[in-house]
Design an enzyme around this catalytic site. Structure first.
Site, PDB file in Angstrom:
ATOM      1  CG  LEU A 121      -2.049  -1.048   1.331  1.00 46.24           C
ATOM      2  CD1 LEU A 121      -2.698  -1.061   3.247  1.00 46.24           C
ATOM      3  CD2 LEU A 121      -2.633  -0.915   0.342  1.00 46.24           C
ATOM      4  CG  ASP A 122       0.567   4.430  -2.793  1.00 48.75           C
ATOM      5  OD1 ASP A 122       0.976   3.667  -3.071  1.00 48.75           O
ATOM      6  OD2 ASP A 122      -0.400   5.037  -3.600  1.00 48.75           O
ATOM      7  CD  GLU A 123       5.130   7.683   3.473  1.00 46.85           C
ATOM      8  OE1 GLU A 123       6.067   8.408   4.911  1.00 46.85           O
ATOM      9  OE2 GLU A 123       6.039   8.107   2.557  1.00 46.85           O
TER      10      GLU A 123
END
Length: 287
Positions: A121-123
């Site tokens: 997942l993106d940060e």
């Protein structure tokens, strides 16, 4: 417990066990070869003993941090990834990542387990992340991921009133040569498909639920921006940060078949506080 195995022609019970493991249990060929070569398959009457859980230490330094476990058994782990936490170290900074937190979980339990993440997942996207706790699970889940058999559903707040007829975005995504952090819709990019469902509409924003059929970097953020509805808080792709400082995107659920039993596992992840507050603000602005 496969029961009584009939040896194949010119073969013995061990050969029958190998056939059963390959054709019935579906043990990946790479792992089956390793088990054979390392003596990891033992016959005991009508039972098979497999050395599937060798002790293993994580490559990541443990960092104790509150961690929400959403699902766990001997093969799989699903944990909640908070906003602002990377899935694994990338050398860019020294802040603890989800990998460090997961390593600490097993270090504190004194368990020699080194889970491997199956997806990312993106940060600044929150939601569930799936881990494999042994090589068998890792290989099986990687196969499922490549066959697009792991379901991921997201919820997002986006700018503007989304037309309910927008149900699918099928546009290839590639790198943006003018911006290292960005991706963009590009004819030369990789295929990317996002399914969209409008859940709520406010005065100048919408709540949408999204299902990924591919897993390109920033896929939802790129596709929704391309459709004219960037995510609230996503300044990289044109979203306003007036109400929230990061992209308003959360993984609501994750579904996958258990690598051993084949049972469908469905894991939900409650909205983080920031998303609930944002929804309250949007509802208030509508009245």
């Amino acid at each position: 417990m496969p029961g009584k195995l009939i040896p194949p022609e010119n073969g013995d019970r061990f050969a029958a066990a190998i056939i059963w493991l390959r054709n019935v249990l579906g043990v990946p060929p790479k792992l089956l070869l390793t088990l054979e070569n390392e003596g990891g398959i033992k016959l005991a009457g009508d039972r098979l003993r497999l050395h599937l859980f060798p002790p293993k230490q994580s490559q990541y330094e443990p960092h104790a941090h509150e961690l929400t476990v959403l699902y766990e058994d001997d093969f799989c782990l699903v944990v909640h990834k908070p906003v602002g936490v990377k899935v694994h170290p990338d050398g860019a900074d020294r802040r603890p990542t989800l990998a460090n937190m997961v390593a600490a979980l097993y270090s504190e339990r004194n368990e020699a387990v080194a889970p491997a993440h199956i997806h990312r997942l993106d940060e600044f996207t929150s939601g569930p992340v799936l881990y494999a706790k042994n090589e068998y699970a890792h290989l099986k889940l990687d196969e499922a991921m490549s066959r697009k058999e792991i379901g991921r559903r997201y919820v997002a707040f986006v700018q503007g009133i989304v037309d309910p007829t927008l149900t699918i975005i099928d546009q290839p995504i590639g790198k943006d040569r003018h911006h290292n952090q960005r991706r963009r819709v590009s004819p030369t990019g990789k295929p990317a498909v996002t399914r969209v469902e409008v859940a709520e509409q406010y005065s100048s924003a919408s709540l949408v639920r999204l299902k990924l059929e591919t897993g390109r970097t920033h896929q939802i953020r790129v596709h929704m921006s391309y459709a004219g509805h960037p995510l609230l808080g996503d300044d990289i792709y044109g979203g306003s940060t007036a109400l929230i400082s990061h992209q308003a995107l959360h993984g609501e659920s994750l579904s996958f078949r258990h690598p051993l039993t084949g049972e469908m596992i469905h894991v939900t992840d409650p909205w983080p506080t920031a998303m609930n507050i944002l929804r309250g603000q949007l509802l208030a602005s509508k009245t």
